[in-house]
Scaffold this motif. Structure first.
Motif, PDB file in Angstrom:
ATOM      1  N   THR A 142       3.803  -3.264   6.259  1.00 16.07           N
ATOM      2  CA  THR A 142       4.522  -2.534   7.279  1.00 16.07           C
ATOM      3  C   THR A 142       3.753  -1.558   7.903  1.00 16.07           C
ATOM      4  OG1 THR A 142       5.527  -1.205   5.376  1.00 16.07           O
ATOM      5  CG2 THR A 142       6.723  -3.147   6.271  1.00 16.07           C
ATOM      6  N   SER A 143       2.933  -0.809   7.201  1.00  7.33           N
ATOM      7  CA  SER A 143       2.249   0.458   7.657  1.00  7.33           C
ATOM      8  C   SER A 143       0.944   0.238   8.078  1.00  7.33           C
ATOM      9  CB  SER A 143       2.153   1.500   6.313  1.00  7.33           C
ATOM     10  OG  SER A 143       1.264   2.582   6.707  1.00  7.33           O
ATOM     11  N   GLU A 155       3.621   0.949  -1.065  1.00  7.37           N
ATOM     12  CA  GLU A 155       4.765   0.300  -0.846  1.00  7.37           C
ATOM     13  C   GLU A 155       4.827  -0.880  -1.717  1.00  7.37           C
ATOM     14  OE1 GLU A 155       7.165  -2.197   2.253  1.00  7.37           O
ATOM     15  OE2 GLU A 155       5.299  -1.403   3.039  1.00  7.37           O
ATOM     16  N   ALA A 173       2.357  -6.603   1.360  1.00  3.05           N
ATOM     17  CA  ALA A 173       2.922  -5.282   1.950  1.00  3.05           C
ATOM     18  C   ALA A 173       2.008  -5.046   3.256  1.00  3.05           C
ATOM     19  CB  ALA A 173       2.891  -4.102   1.210  1.00  3.05           C
ATOM     20  N   ARG A 189       7.613  -1.726  -4.706  1.00  3.21           N
ATOM     21  CA  ARG A 189       8.524  -2.953  -4.813  1.00  3.21           C
ATOM     22  C   ARG A 189       8.243  -3.766  -6.064  1.00  3.21           C
ATOM     23  NH1 ARG A 189       6.932  -6.324   0.411  1.00  3.21           N
ATOM     24  NH2 ARG A 189       6.403  -4.842   1.896  1.00  3.21           N
ATOM     25  N   ASN A 222       0.425   1.001   2.755  1.00  2.00           N
ATOM     26  CA  ASN A 222       0.821  -0.423   2.120  1.00  2.00           C
ATOM     27  C   ASN A 222       0.567  -0.504   0.533  1.00  2.00           C
ATOM     28  OD1 ASN A 222       1.565  -1.522   4.541  1.00  2.00           O
ATOM     29  ND2 ASN A 222      -0.275  -1.892   5.190  1.00  2.00           N
TER      30      ASN A 222
END
Length: 133
Positions: free
Chosen positions: A72-73, A82, A70, A86, A79
């Motif tokens: 994205t952040s 996230e 992860a 998932r 992360n």
């Protein structure tokens, strides 16, 4: 089936540097997260384990370890959250058993309608040809 709670000691997090553009900060801060979860060594029910191992998912390696990345952040905590979401989504996907498909046959009328439509289409195309006298 109800999804069991996963103990935190079964999930291993490691911080890594995120890939891609991001300026100077991306080279200094390890904000991306790798989540590792061993399916065979987990406390999940046996049926969940077998379904997870049977999945054709690139995140599950040959040893049965789920690796989720992860990044994205910009914050490591986001992360981490996230990656956990998932993992839970992956486990939820095998919790519900798919309804088995029952083979069916088209009816005689449906076959006839299909063949009539094909014949009509063929005659329309045949009429597009050159006219010969």
């Amino acid at each position: 089936m109800k999804i069991p709670e996963i103990p935190s000691h079964e999930i291993e997090f490691s911080a890594i540097r995120a890939q891609g553009a991001g300026g100077q900060n991306v080279n200094k801060v390890s904000s991306a997260v790798h989540l590792r979860f061993s399916i065979p060594n987990s406390s999940l029910p046996a049926e969940f384990k077998s379904r997870l191992l049977a999945l054709n998912d690139q995140r599950i390696n040959k040893e049965g370890v789920v690796v989720i990345k992860a990044q994205t952040s910009r914050s490591q905590e986001a992360n981490r959250a996230e990656a956990l979401m998932r993992l839970m989504a992956l486990i939820e996907s095998v919790a519900v058993l798919a309804k088995p498909r029952r083979a069916t046959k088209p009816s005689y009328g449906a076959k006839q309608r299909r063949l009539d439509g094909k014949q009509l289409r063929g005659s329309v195309k045949a009429l597009r040809g050159k006219v010969t006298y």
